[in-house]
Design a protein around this motif. Structure first.
Motif, PDB file in Angstrom:
ATOM      1  N   UNK A   1      48.525 -29.098  21.009  1.00 50.92           N
ATOM      2  CA  UNK A   1      47.252 -28.536  20.535  1.00 50.92           C
ATOM      3  C   UNK A   1      46.080 -29.294  21.137  1.00 50.92           C
ATOM      4  N   UNK A   2      44.950 -28.611  21.281  1.00 56.79           N
ATOM      5  CA  UNK A   2      43.772 -29.274  21.838  1.00 56.79           C
ATOM      6  C   UNK A   2      43.345 -30.431  20.946  1.00 56.79           C
ATOM      7  N   UNK A   3      43.424 -30.247  19.635  1.00 55.81           N
ATOM      8  CA  UNK A   3      43.122 -31.327  18.699  1.00 55.81           C
ATOM      9  C   UNK A   3      44.424 -31.910  18.162  1.00 55.81           C
ATOM     10  N   UNK A   4      44.674 -33.205  18.386  1.00 54.60           N
ATOM     11  CA  UNK A   4      45.863 -33.821  17.785  1.00 54.60           C
ATOM     12  C   UNK A   4      45.745 -33.842  16.261  1.00 54.60           C
ATOM     13  N   UNK A   5      46.798 -34.291  15.605  1.00 58.83           N
ATOM     14  CA  UNK A   5      46.770 -34.395  14.150  1.00 58.83           C
ATOM     15  C   UNK A   5      45.617 -35.302  13.702  1.00 58.83           C
TER      16      UNK A   5
ATOM     17  N   UNK B   1      51.992 -35.422  -0.491  1.00 59.22           N
ATOM     18  CA  UNK B   1      51.131 -36.477  -1.022  1.00 59.22           C
ATOM     19  C   UNK B   1      51.517 -36.842  -2.458  1.00 59.22           C
ATOM     20  N   UNK B   2      51.805 -35.828  -3.259  1.00 61.57           N
ATOM     21  CA  UNK B   2      52.241 -36.072  -4.640  1.00 61.57           C
ATOM     22  C   UNK B   2      53.508 -36.914  -4.652  1.00 61.57           C
ATOM     23  N   UNK B   3      54.469 -36.556  -3.767  1.00 61.98           N
ATOM     24  CA  UNK B   3      55.723 -37.294  -3.709  1.00 61.98           C
ATOM     25  C   UNK B   3      55.530 -38.712  -3.182  1.00 61.98           C
ATOM     26  N   UNK B   4      54.645 -38.881  -2.204  1.00 60.43           N
ATOM     27  CA  UNK B   4      54.458 -40.199  -1.585  1.00 60.43           C
ATOM     28  C   UNK B   4      53.796 -41.198  -2.537  1.00 60.43           C
ATOM     29  N   UNK B   5      52.872 -40.701  -3.383  1.00 55.41           N
ATOM     30  CA  UNK B   5      52.102 -41.620  -4.224  1.00 55.41           C
ATOM     31  C   UNK B   5      52.448 -41.506  -5.713  1.00 55.41           C
ATOM     32  N   UNK B   6      53.385 -40.618  -6.031  1.00 54.90           N
ATOM     33  CA  UNK B   6      53.863 -40.494  -7.415  1.00 54.90           C
ATOM     34  C   UNK B   6      52.697 -40.264  -8.376  1.00 54.90           C
ATOM     35  N   UNK B   7      51.854 -39.312  -8.021  1.00 52.83           N
ATOM     36  CA  UNK B   7      50.705 -38.994  -8.857  1.00 52.83           C
ATOM     37  C   UNK B   7      50.834 -37.566  -9.373  1.00 52.83           C
ATOM     38  N   UNK B   8      50.090 -37.281 -10.414  1.00 56.31           N
ATOM     39  CA  UNK B   8      50.089 -35.934 -10.972  1.00 56.31           C
ATOM     40  C   UNK B   8      49.467 -34.969  -9.958  1.00 56.31           C
ATOM     41  N   UNK B   9      50.042 -33.785  -9.781  1.00 57.37           N
ATOM     42  CA  UNK B   9      49.488 -32.819  -8.810  1.00 57.37           C
ATOM     43  C   UNK B   9      48.010 -32.506  -9.043  1.00 57.37           C
ATOM     44  N   UNK B  10      47.563 -32.587 -10.289  1.00 55.85           N
ATOM     45  CA  UNK B  10      46.155 -32.298 -10.568  1.00 55.85           C
ATOM     46  C   UNK B  10      45.226 -33.356  -9.993  1.00 55.85           C
ATOM     47  N   UNK B  11      45.795 -34.482  -9.573  1.00 58.90           N
ATOM     48  CA  UNK B  11      44.996 -35.571  -9.006  1.00 58.90           C
ATOM     49  C   UNK B  11      44.926 -35.513  -7.479  1.00 58.90           C
ATOM     50  N   UNK B  12      45.504 -34.485  -6.884  1.00 57.94           N
ATOM     51  CA  UNK B  12      45.544 -34.384  -5.420  1.00 57.94           C
ATOM     52  C   UNK B  12      44.915 -33.070  -4.979  1.00 57.94           C
ATOM     53  N   UNK B  13      43.998 -33.177  -4.041  1.00 59.84           N
ATOM     54  CA  UNK B  13      43.378 -31.978  -3.464  1.00 59.84           C
ATOM     55  C   UNK B  13      43.456 -32.057  -1.947  1.00 59.84           C
ATOM     56  N   UNK B  14      43.929 -30.993  -1.326  1.00 57.85           N
ATOM     57  CA  UNK B  14      43.978 -30.891   0.132  1.00 57.85           C
ATOM     58  C   UNK B  14      42.987 -29.829   0.575  1.00 57.85           C
ATOM     59  N   UNK B  15      42.063 -30.206   1.446  1.00 58.23           N
ATOM     60  CA  UNK B  15      41.075 -29.280   1.998  1.00 58.23           C
ATOM     61  C   UNK B  15      41.453 -29.016   3.443  1.00 58.23           C
ATOM     62  N   UNK B  16      41.511 -27.759   3.794  1.00 60.80           N
ATOM     63  CA  UNK B  16      41.996 -27.360   5.113  1.00 60.80           C
ATOM     64  C   UNK B  16      40.843 -26.799   5.950  1.00 60.80           C
ATOM     65  N   UNK B  17      40.165 -27.642   6.727  1.00 59.29           N
ATOM     66  CA  UNK B  17      39.170 -27.099   7.657  1.00 59.29           C
ATOM     67  C   UNK B  17      39.885 -26.362   8.801  1.00 59.29           C
ATOM     68  N   UNK B  18      39.146 -25.571   9.539  1.00 54.96           N
ATOM     69  CA  UNK B  18      39.713 -25.000  10.759  1.00 54.96           C
ATOM     70  C   UNK B  18      40.180 -26.135  11.657  1.00 54.96           C
ATOM     71  N   UNK B  19      41.353 -25.966  12.256  1.00 53.78           N
ATOM     72  CA  UNK B  19      41.886 -27.038  13.106  1.00 53.78           C
ATOM     73  C   UNK B  19      41.907 -26.573  14.554  1.00 53.78           C
ATOM     74  N   UNK B  20      41.973 -27.553  15.437  1.00 54.64           N
ATOM     75  CA  UNK B  20      41.995 -27.242  16.868  1.00 54.64           C
ATOM     76  C   UNK B  20      43.369 -26.810  17.323  1.00 54.64           C
ATOM     77  N   UNK B  21      43.867 -25.731  16.737  1.00 55.83           N
ATOM     78  CA  UNK B  21      45.143 -25.060  17.029  1.00 55.83           C
ATOM     79  C   UNK B  21      46.331 -25.804  16.443  1.00 55.83           C
TER      80      UNK B  21
END
Length: 559
Positions: free
Chosen positions: A192-196, A224-244
């Protein structure tokens, strides 16, 4: 989203309108749809609403995000696959102003106040790794994949069959011609033009917010929930447009890494992978070995069919051609490289094998490749694409010469039907192949946006050129040997042929997916064109006539 008054400079957000109330209603899955023939806007070409922002650089991507107090992260990577850390010296990095080391088990990273300092700190770390010896390479990959496959119980079921069929093909009659051959595809990168990239921020209440380029935001949240053992309500993922992404950004490793660094630093952290990291630690489109056997009567009628895929997958595996008791099986294997989704999945590999093999069968009985397909194909939608592509291309007048070849292929996947004709030019001195012209016919039901669908087809064709002629991940002894654009050949503007797209608009059929299937027929059409010109059958992707890519020499079955 906003509601704006048409005659006044006033607007309200949906949240303001609802005043924080949770508005819940039960909806059925039987909402009436407007028939395609009555569409007013859908079905007409509509330009991309924010297209100007993309070409001027105004549009923002995950790697453009900045937050107050944000730091920049780097990760200490192993020196090869399956490596263990022997020793590490971080003294120099720890002395740099503003640099903080983060270590959590095998995870070693750092944060710095700016990207340059982060890079210098990472470069100063001296780590010694023990890389496991005897790991597979391009030289033995296809033998390895077959030897490490589970032939008895392939992943996803014992077989993926085109129709309810017995476990064996119909026995050919005396006088039928039998043929067997193998085909291979290499591991390739998404490039992809933009790496991770990800930006992570923890607030005082323990809530985590991550901005990241991903194709699976809910899946990344679960990671993220699994990695940090937190309640799902404490995690938010925002998905901007990505470079493919092209299927390459389904996983959330960068989000997890950025969140670990941010948690340790107590500040927001941005993490952007380098190109070398993207080429080395992201997952690849699987390499695969396809073995095919078939028998055909002398009048060109298919009698039996058997298609085995090792490692690359079962997408596009069932044959659309009429044949009694076809057997098509996918055998999962132990891949030495990390593998995952790629645009069109395994359909590209399976179409390359099947459509190349159909061409071989056609020539073995002295039939025109188009006529051979027409004789053995009654699926009306695919047949319509095949005829439309051939007519637009001028197949009837396409006579191959040693320096000019013409090829054809067809297939279907994800509800889309397509056929591709290719014209190639062969340089008589260098034997290099140039794709001169491609005609692709497409039908996926009612067309919602003709411009968008045409663009998807053209983009798929250009992307397909890479896998067909150039792209291959080279590896050995636990190392990727071509982890940069300078050594990983992608299609260039100079490689782009004249492209003509024929859209078959079926207002009587529901719209189907159009993002992937346009990729699958380019490689076999080009390979068949090369054979028509030179008499050389290239059964490997990428198709390099001089076998410049290690490990692509085929290991044919006994005919």
């Amino acid at each position: 989203g906003k509601i704006t008054a048409p005659n006044a400079n006033q607007s309200l957000t949906y949240g303001e309108l609802t005043k924080g109330e949770k508005l819940v209603a039960t909806v059925s899955g039987n909402a009436p749809l407007t028939p395609a023939k009555d569409w007013k806007i859908a079905g007409t070409p509509v330009p991309k609403a924010n297209g100007r922002d993309f070409v001027t650089g105004k549009h923002q991507y995950p790697s453009d995000i900045t937050l107050p107090g944000m730091m920049f992260g780097k990760i200490v990577r192993p020196q090869g696959y399956n490596a263990t850390l022997d020793s590490i010296d971080t003294t120099a990095a720890e002395k740099m102003p503003g640099v903080k080391l983060v270590r959590d088990g095998d995870f070693i990273g750092l944060v710095a106040p700016d990207a340059w300092t982060a890079e210098q700190a990472l470069a100063s770390i001296k780590a010694k790794w023990n890389v496991a010896a005897g790991q597979p390479s391009n030289q033995n990959i296809f033998d390895y994949l077959k030897a490490n496959s589970n032939s008895e119980a392939p992943r996803g079921g014992s077989r993926a069959i085109a129709e309810a069929a017995p476990a064996a093909t119909a026995a050919p009659s005396p006088g039928d011609l039998s043929l067997a051959q193998s085909y291979t595809v290499q591991y390739i990168a998404h490039a992809p033009l933009e790496p991770r990239a990800a930006v992570a921020q923890w607030d005082a209440t323990g809530k985590l917010t991550v901005w990241t380029g991903t194709q699976r935001p809910f899946g990344v949240k679960d990671e993220l929930v699994a990695a940090f053992h937190v309640d799902p309500s404490k995690v938010r993922v925002i998905q901007p447009d990505m470079g493919s992404g092209y299927g390459g950004k389904h996983t959330g490793e960068t989000a997890v890494e950025a969140a670990r660094l941010a948690k340790a630093a107590g500040q927001p952290v941005k993490l952007v992978w380098t190109r070398e990291e993207e080429f080395t630690w992201a997952y690849f489109r699987p390499a695969g070995l396809m073995e095919l056997k078939a028998s055909v009567a002398h009048d060109g009628t298919l009698v039996s069919w058997e298609h085995h895929n090792y490692n690359s997958g079962n997408a596009g595996l069932p044959t659309p051609y009429n044949v009694t008791s076809p057997v098509t099986e996918y055998h999962a294997s132990k891949s030495p490289l990390r593998i995952g989704s790629y645009r069109a999945l395994a359909s590209t590999a399976n179409h390359f094998a099947r459509e190349s093999f159909m061409d071989e069968l056609a020539h073995s009985v002295g039939m025109d490749p188009l006529a051979f397909r027409q004789k053995n194909l009654t699926e009306p939608r695919l047949l319509a694409c095949l005829n439309a592509a051939a007519d637009k291309f001028g197949w009837a007048n396409a006579k191959s010469t040693p320096t000019r070849g013409f090829g054809i292929a067809c297939g279907m996947e994800k509800g889309g039907h397509t056929a591709t004709c290719a014209e190639v030019a062969i340089d008589p001195a260098t034997k290099k192949v140039k794709i001169v012209r491609v005609v692709q016919a497409w039908e996926s039901g009612a067309v919602v946006n003709p411009d968008g669908l045409r663009n998807q087809n053209m983009g798929a064709i250009v992307q397909g050129i890479g896998g067909a002629l150039f792209e291959a991940i080279l590896f050995g002894d636990g190392h990727i040997q071509n982890p940069h654009f300078e050594s990983y050949r992608l299609p260039r503007f100079s490689d782009t042929p004249q492209v003509e797209i024929v859209l078959i608009d079926r207002k009587d059929i529901a719209s189907a997916g159009a993002g992937e299937t346009g990729l699958v027929c380019l490689a076999p059409a080009v390979g068949n064109a090369i054979f028509a010109a030179t008499g050389a059958r290239l059964r490997n992707m990428p198709m390099t006539p001089d076998s410049a890519v290690p490990g692509i020499t085929p290991s044919p079955l006994t005919s």
